[in-house]
Design a protein around this motif. Structure first.
Motif, PDB file in Angstrom:
ATOM      1  N   LEU A 219       0.827  -1.217   0.000  1.00  0.00           N
ATOM      2  CA  LEU A 219       0.000   0.000   0.000  1.00  0.00           C
ATOM      3  C   LEU A 219       0.855   1.258   0.000  1.00  0.00           C
ATOM      4  CD1 LEU A 219      -2.773   1.379   0.147  1.00  0.00           C
ATOM      5  CD2 LEU A 219      -2.623   1.200   2.641  1.00  0.00           C
ATOM      6  N   ASP A 220       1.814   1.360   0.904  1.00  0.00           N
ATOM      7  CA  ASP A 220       2.628   2.574   0.991  1.00  0.00           C
ATOM      8  C   ASP A 220       3.383   2.828  -0.306  1.00  0.00           C
ATOM      9  OD1 ASP A 220       1.743   2.858   3.553  1.00  0.00           O
ATOM     10  OD2 ASP A 220       3.633   2.323   4.521  1.00  0.00           O
ATOM     11  N   ALA A 221       3.962   1.771  -0.883  1.00  0.00           N
ATOM     12  CA  ALA A 221       4.727   1.930  -2.121  1.00  0.00           C
ATOM     13  C   ALA A 221       3.825   2.392  -3.254  1.00  0.00           C
ATOM     14  CB  ALA A 221       5.422   0.620  -2.496  1.00  0.00           C
ATOM     15  N   ARG A 222       2.629   1.832  -3.332  1.00  0.00           N
ATOM     16  CA  ARG A 222       1.705   2.224  -4.397  1.00  0.00           C
ATOM     17  C   ARG A 222       1.269   3.683  -4.239  1.00  0.00           C
ATOM     18  NH1 ARG A 222       0.315   3.271  -9.172  1.00  0.00           N
ATOM     19  NH2 ARG A 222      -1.931   3.221  -9.625  1.00  0.00           N
ATOM     20  N   VAL A 223       1.021   4.102  -3.002  1.00  0.00           N
ATOM     21  CA  VAL A 223       0.651   5.503  -2.773  1.00  0.00           C
ATOM     22  C   VAL A 223       1.802   6.420  -3.157  1.00  0.00           C
ATOM     23  CG1 VAL A 223       0.036   7.202  -1.008  1.00  0.00           C
ATOM     24  CG2 VAL A 223      -1.078   4.970  -1.026  1.00  0.00           C
ATOM     25  N   ARG A 224       3.033   6.038  -2.819  1.00  0.00           N
ATOM     26  CA  ARG A 224       4.189   6.846  -3.221  1.00  0.00           C
ATOM     27  C   ARG A 224       4.295   6.927  -4.740  1.00  0.00           C
ATOM     28  NH1 ARG A 224       6.801   4.293   1.220  1.00  0.00           N
ATOM     29  NH2 ARG A 224       7.639   2.673  -0.157  1.00  0.00           N
ATOM     30  N   GLU A 225       4.121   5.794  -5.410  1.00  0.00           N
ATOM     31  CA  GLU A 225       4.203   5.781  -6.872  1.00  0.00           C
ATOM     32  C   GLU A 225       3.150   6.691  -7.488  1.00  0.00           C
ATOM     33  OE1 GLU A 225       3.563   1.714  -7.764  1.00  0.00           O
ATOM     34  OE2 GLU A 225       5.525   1.046  -7.030  1.00  0.00           O
ATOM     35  N   PHE A 226       1.931   6.593  -6.968  1.00  0.00           N
ATOM     36  CA  PHE A 226       0.838   7.353  -7.582  1.00  0.00           C
ATOM     37  C   PHE A 226       0.942   8.839  -7.268  1.00  0.00           C
ATOM     38  CE2 PHE A 226      -3.581   8.709  -8.286  1.00  0.00           C
ATOM     39  CZ  PHE A 226      -3.747   8.222  -9.570  1.00  0.00           C
ATOM     40  N   THR A 227       1.363   9.189  -6.063  1.00  0.00           N
ATOM     41  CA  THR A 227       1.518  10.614  -5.766  1.00  0.00           C
ATOM     42  C   THR A 227       2.632  11.211  -6.625  1.00  0.00           C
ATOM     43  OG1 THR A 227       2.959  10.090  -3.873  1.00  0.00           O
ATOM     44  CG2 THR A 227       0.626  10.491  -3.413  1.00  0.00           C
TER      45      THR A 227
END
Length: 289
Positions: A219-227
């Motif tokens: 989850l954290d990695a995906r949020v970082r990627e998308f932001t």
């Protein structure tokens, strides 16, 4: 603890501020209250502001003070030119279990919570930049109200969602009901509001209540990627799209955005970057509009 009782107290030995689960990391944590007390924590860095709901002893339930502190906090972040995206999340393994029942005591408790929660929800909904709710665990009651007010919702597998005023005989705010129905459909909104049952991440994804469901460790990695993707895009496009998606704008707002587009130079920069095979350098910011 059963799924039907997310507001039951848990041990006060929750995660520290540094372990608050911020997708961006605690670059500049600013607690809204003394360390260890319920509050909203802020971390900014790389163009993203992460607001963490922190009340681990009550599964991150929102106290009245927390509800009231969110609108001015959002105003400050909206005015910060270094902030391009906002992420809302919860400390540890829970997003937010709703309003803190302890604040409902007294003749004016219910009214005060209702007014403060609606004001916080509306402030989040009109935040001038893209917003993402990063959800783990329970996202219930006022927590779901806040998540629905965000532009997008990314959830970890195992997240549970519910809107539970029917358990307490509360009339859910009209604006919150309409926002939920527009997002997830009338049938899902009625199911949640009529029954006060919790639904799992699979059903939340299927009904449109959430946009993506990820393994908990992704989850954290995906949020970082998308932001990072959002920060690279035109803020002019994002701001206009956010306003248009909220409802049919009046003619003067359409004219306003046409003027902004003509004056910004973003379209010319985007075309030039495409032809030159480079990343665009957009210059329009919300303060200009």
């Amino acid at each position: 603890m059963s799924d039907a009782d997310p507001l039951a107290p848990r041990s006060a030995s929750g995660p520290s501020v540094a372990d608050a689960g911020s997708p961006q990391g605690p670059d500049r944590p600013v607690p809204a209250g003394p360390t260890g007390s319920p509050g909203l924590l802020v971390a900014t860095g790389d163009g993203t502001a992460t607001v963490t709901i922190s009340n681990p002893a009550r599964r991150n339930a929102m106290t009245l003070a927390m509800w009231r502190s969110l609108p001015p906090l959002l105003d400050a972040l909206a005015g910060d030119p270094t902030v391009r995206v906002l992420v809302l999340t919860g400390a540890g393994d829970t997003f937010c279990a709703g309003a803190d029942i302890g604040d409902l005591a007294g003749p004016d408790g219910m009214r005060a919570i209702r007014e403060a929660a609606v004001a916080a929800e509306e402030a989040l909904a009109v935040f001038a930049k893209p917003t993402i709710a990063a959800v783990r665990g329970y996202c219930v009651g006022g927590g779901c109200q806040l998540a629905v007010a965000c532009d997008l919702r990314f959830a970890a597998q195992g997240a549970r969602f519910g809107v539970t005023p029917a358990r307490l005989g509360i009339v859910y705010p009209a604006s919150s009901t309409r926002r939920l129905a527009l997002l997830a459909g009338q049938s899902t909104a009625k199911h949640l509001l009529f029954s006060a049952e919790l639904i799992d991440d699979e059903r939340a994804l299927r009904t449109g209540l959430v946009d993506e469901v990820l393994p908990a460790d992704r989850l954290d990695a995906r949020v970082r990627e998308f932001t990072a993707v959002l920060r690279s895009r035109s803020q002019l496009t994002q701001a206009a799209a956010k306003e248009f998606a909220a409802g049919e704008p009046p003619a003067e707002r359409l004219a306003h955005w046409a003027e902004q587009a003509a004056a910004s130079g973003d379209a010319a920069e985007g075309a030039a970057a495409f032809l030159e095979r480079r990343e665009p350098r957009f210059t329009w910011t919300p303060g200009k509009g």
